[in-house]
Design an enzyme around this catalytic site. Structure first.
Site, PDB file in Angstrom:
ATOM      1  N   ASP A   1       0.889  -1.163   0.000  1.00 27.94           N
ATOM      2  CA  ASP A   1       0.000   0.000   0.000  1.00 27.94           C
ATOM      3  C   ASP A   1       0.932   1.220   0.000  1.00 27.94           C
ATOM      4  OD1 ASP A   1      -2.267   1.712   0.484  1.00 27.94           O
ATOM      5  OD2 ASP A   1      -1.710   1.746   2.593  1.00 27.94           O
ATOM      6  N   LEU A   2       0.410   2.379  -0.376  1.00 26.41           N
ATOM      7  CA  LEU A   2       1.253   3.581  -0.408  1.00 26.41           C
ATOM      8  C   LEU A   2       1.163   4.376   0.897  1.00 26.41           C
ATOM      9  CD1 LEU A   2       3.025   5.693  -1.878  1.00 26.41           C
ATOM     10  CD2 LEU A   2       0.921   6.620  -2.871  1.00 26.41           C
ATOM     11  N   ASP A   3      -0.048   4.832   1.210  1.00 24.44           N
ATOM     12  CA  ASP A   3      -0.243   5.720   2.355  1.00 24.44           C
ATOM     13  C   ASP A   3      -0.078   5.017   3.685  1.00 24.44           C
ATOM     14  OD1 ASP A   3      -0.559   8.394   2.240  1.00 24.44           O
ATOM     15  OD2 ASP A   3      -2.673   8.355   1.722  1.00 24.44           O
TER      16      ASP A   3
ATOM     17  N   THR B   1       1.105  10.373   3.649  1.00 22.82           N
ATOM     18  CA  THR B   1       0.473  11.584   3.113  1.00 22.82           C
ATOM     19  C   THR B   1      -0.850  11.864   3.837  1.00 22.82           C
ATOM     20  OG1 THR B   1      -0.681  10.395   1.354  1.00 22.82           O
ATOM     21  CG2 THR B   1       1.498  11.244   0.819  1.00 22.82           C
TER      22      THR B   1
ATOM     23  N   LYS C   1      -9.500   6.575   6.466  1.00 22.54           N
ATOM     24  CA  LYS C   1      -8.282   5.858   6.068  1.00 22.54           C
ATOM     25  C   LYS C   1      -8.623   4.642   5.210  1.00 22.54           C
ATOM     26  CE  LYS C   1      -4.569   6.901   9.291  1.00 22.54           C
ATOM     27  NZ  LYS C   1      -3.657   6.342  10.286  1.00 22.54           N
ATOM     28  N   GLY C   2      -7.966   4.555   4.065  1.00 26.77           N
ATOM     29  CA  GLY C   2      -8.085   3.364   3.223  1.00 26.77           C
ATOM     30  C   GLY C   2      -9.327   3.267   2.364  1.00 26.77           C
ATOM     31  N   ILE C   3     -10.198   4.283   2.415  1.00 26.08           N
ATOM     32  CA  ILE C   3     -11.400   4.230   1.569  1.00 26.08           C
ATOM     33  C   ILE C   3     -11.310   5.281   0.456  1.00 26.08           C
ATOM     34  CG2 ILE C   3     -12.840   3.264   3.414  1.00 26.08           C
ATOM     35  CD1 ILE C   3     -14.148   6.040   3.686  1.00 26.08           C
TER      36      ILE C   3
ATOM     37  N   ARG D   1     -12.143   8.315  -2.379  1.00 21.80           N
ATOM     38  CA  ARG D   1     -12.427   9.743  -2.249  1.00 21.80           C
ATOM     39  C   ARG D   1     -13.937  10.008  -2.121  1.00 21.80           C
ATOM     40  NH1 ARG D   1     -10.123  12.654  -7.183  1.00 21.80           N
ATOM     41  NH2 ARG D   1      -8.280  11.506  -6.531  1.00 21.80           N
TER      42      ARG D   1
ATOM     43  N   SER E   1      -2.506   0.945  -4.493  1.00 21.04           N
ATOM     44  CA  SER E   1      -2.880   2.129  -3.717  1.00 21.04           C
ATOM     45  C   SER E   1      -4.320   2.581  -3.931  1.00 21.04           C
ATOM     46  CB  SER E   1      -1.940   3.285  -4.090  1.00 21.04           C
ATOM     47  OG  SER E   1      -2.338   4.475  -3.461  1.00 21.04           O
ATOM     48  N   ALA E   2      -4.920   3.092  -2.858  1.00 17.74           N
ATOM     49  CA  ALA E   2      -6.268   3.657  -2.929  1.00 17.74           C
ATOM     50  C   ALA E   2      -6.228   5.081  -3.474  1.00 17.74           C
ATOM     51  CB  ALA E   2      -6.912   3.651  -1.542  1.00 17.74           C
ATOM     52  N   SER E   3      -5.023   5.597  -3.694  1.00 19.01           N
ATOM     53  CA  SER E   3      -4.866   6.973  -4.164  1.00 19.01           C
ATOM     54  C   SER E   3      -4.812   7.042  -5.681  1.00 19.01           C
ATOM     55  CB  SER E   3      -3.569   7.565  -3.596  1.00 19.01           C
ATOM     56  OG  SER E   3      -3.261   8.780  -4.239  1.00 19.01           O
TER      57      SER E   3
ATOM     58  N   ASN F   1      -3.332   9.490  -6.982  1.00 19.44           N
ATOM     59  CA  ASN F   1      -2.119  10.281  -7.179  1.00 19.44           C
ATOM     60  C   ASN F   1      -0.852   9.473  -6.900  1.00 19.44           C
ATOM     61  OD1 ASN F   1      -3.554  12.934  -7.550  1.00 19.44           O
ATOM     62  ND2 ASN F   1      -4.257  12.399  -5.513  1.00 19.44           N
TER      63      ASN F   1
ATOM     64  N   LYS G   1     -10.787  -0.793  -1.631  1.00 15.47           N
ATOM     65  CA  LYS G   1     -10.588  -1.695  -0.504  1.00 15.47           C
ATOM     66  C   LYS G   1     -11.757  -1.517   0.479  1.00 15.47           C
ATOM     67  CE  LYS G   1      -5.631  -0.775  -1.047  1.00 15.47           C
ATOM     68  NZ  LYS G   1      -4.466  -0.083  -0.489  1.00 15.47           N
TER      69      LYS G   1
ATOM     70  N   GLU H   1       0.167  -3.510   4.517  1.00 18.57           N
ATOM     71  CA  GLU H   1      -0.881  -2.506   4.713  1.00 18.57           C
ATOM     72  C   GLU H   1      -0.850  -1.906   6.111  1.00 18.57           C
ATOM     73  OE1 GLU H   1      -3.407  -0.797   3.690  1.00 18.57           O
ATOM     74  OE2 GLU H   1      -3.902  -1.487   1.684  1.00 18.57           O
ATOM     75  N   ASP H   2      -1.457  -0.719   6.248  1.00 19.27           N
ATOM     76  CA  ASP H   2      -1.583  -0.113   7.576  1.00 19.27           C
ATOM     77  C   ASP H   2      -3.038   0.179   7.912  1.00 19.27           C
ATOM     78  OD1 ASP H   2      -1.569   3.436   7.482  1.00 19.27           O
ATOM     79  OD2 ASP H   2      -1.911   2.118   5.785  1.00 19.27           O
TER      80      ASP H   2
END
Length: 223
Positions: free
Chosen positions: A10-12, A18, A46-48, A50, A117-119, A121, A148, A172-173
């Site tokens: 995962d990214l974030d 971020t 977190k993790g959902i 936009r 990633s869920a992002s 960006n 996710k 993941e976090d």
């Protein structure tokens, strides 16, 4: 025989954090709409995706029926434009502790590396962090239909890496992210508290504790 062929991150909250920039961008939008917004409520986002985040904010303010879908899309875009401005500040110094060393270990072992990633960006953030050379594939929210805890983003990353799901480790976090990894049939590494990461197969308190030797040991020991 089970073998470790890929690690999908995962990214974030795993590669970089971020979350603060997301928090500031959502807070600015919420306050513009007259909705109170604090760090405690931000944890729920977190993790959902936009749009799901926006819905939660509107429900909190009792304004969920005040906007058309098109207007909601505009609000979500407004938040994202603000966020994109904020993340321009990101540099390699924003990599979380131990992450680059962990990526180097995986790369040196000829194990494939993916990002799920869920992002939307993710590419620009990875570019700003200057770690794109480690990743064999990057899957972000712009290329998947389901967010996710749906496993789609992890499954797609594994497919692009051409690795069987059971030979993948996901890192993941977020609870939703750990659930997505498990639903993808992968081994889940959770970064965080034992309570929040309860469904993970292996838990570390922080990214600084991640080592290939330990992850591989836990992965191979798992049924």
């Amino acid at each position: 025989m089970k073998e470790l062929h890929a690690v999908i991150f995962d990214l974030d909250g795993v590669i970089t954090d971020t979350a603060e920039y997301h928090y500031l961008a959502w807070k600015a939008l919420a306050e513009e709409l007259g909705i109170s917004f604090d760090r405690e409520f931000n944890e729920q986002l977190k993790g959902i995706s936009r749009m799901e985040s926006l819905e939660k904010i509107l429900i909190k303010g009792g304004k969920e029926n005040e906007f058309t879908y098109e207007e909601k899309e505009k609000l979500a875009t407004q938040k994202n434009e603000h966020y994109k401005t904020l993340i321009k500040r990101i540099t390699p110094n924003d990599l979380l502790p131990g992450i680059e060393a962990f990526l180097q270990e995986i790369k040196a072992a000829n194990i494939k590396i993916g990002l799920a990633s869920a992002s939307k960006n993710a590419f620009s953030v990875i570019e700003s962090l200057q770690v794109g050379n480690y990743f064999d594939t990057i899957v972000d929210a712009a290329t998947v239909k389901n967010s996710k805890p749906d496993p789609e983003v992890f499954l797609k990353a594994a497919d692009q890496l051409n690795v069987a799901y059971e030979n993948c480790v996901g890192v993941e976090d977020a609870e939703a992210g750990v659930e997505a990894i498990k639903r993808a049939g992968m081994f889940a590494v959770g970064v965080g508290t034992k309570e929040a990461m309860a469904k993970a197969d292996y838990i570390v308190n922080s990214t600084g504790e991640l080592t290939l030797a330990k992850v591989k040991e836990k992965f191979l020991a798992a049924k």
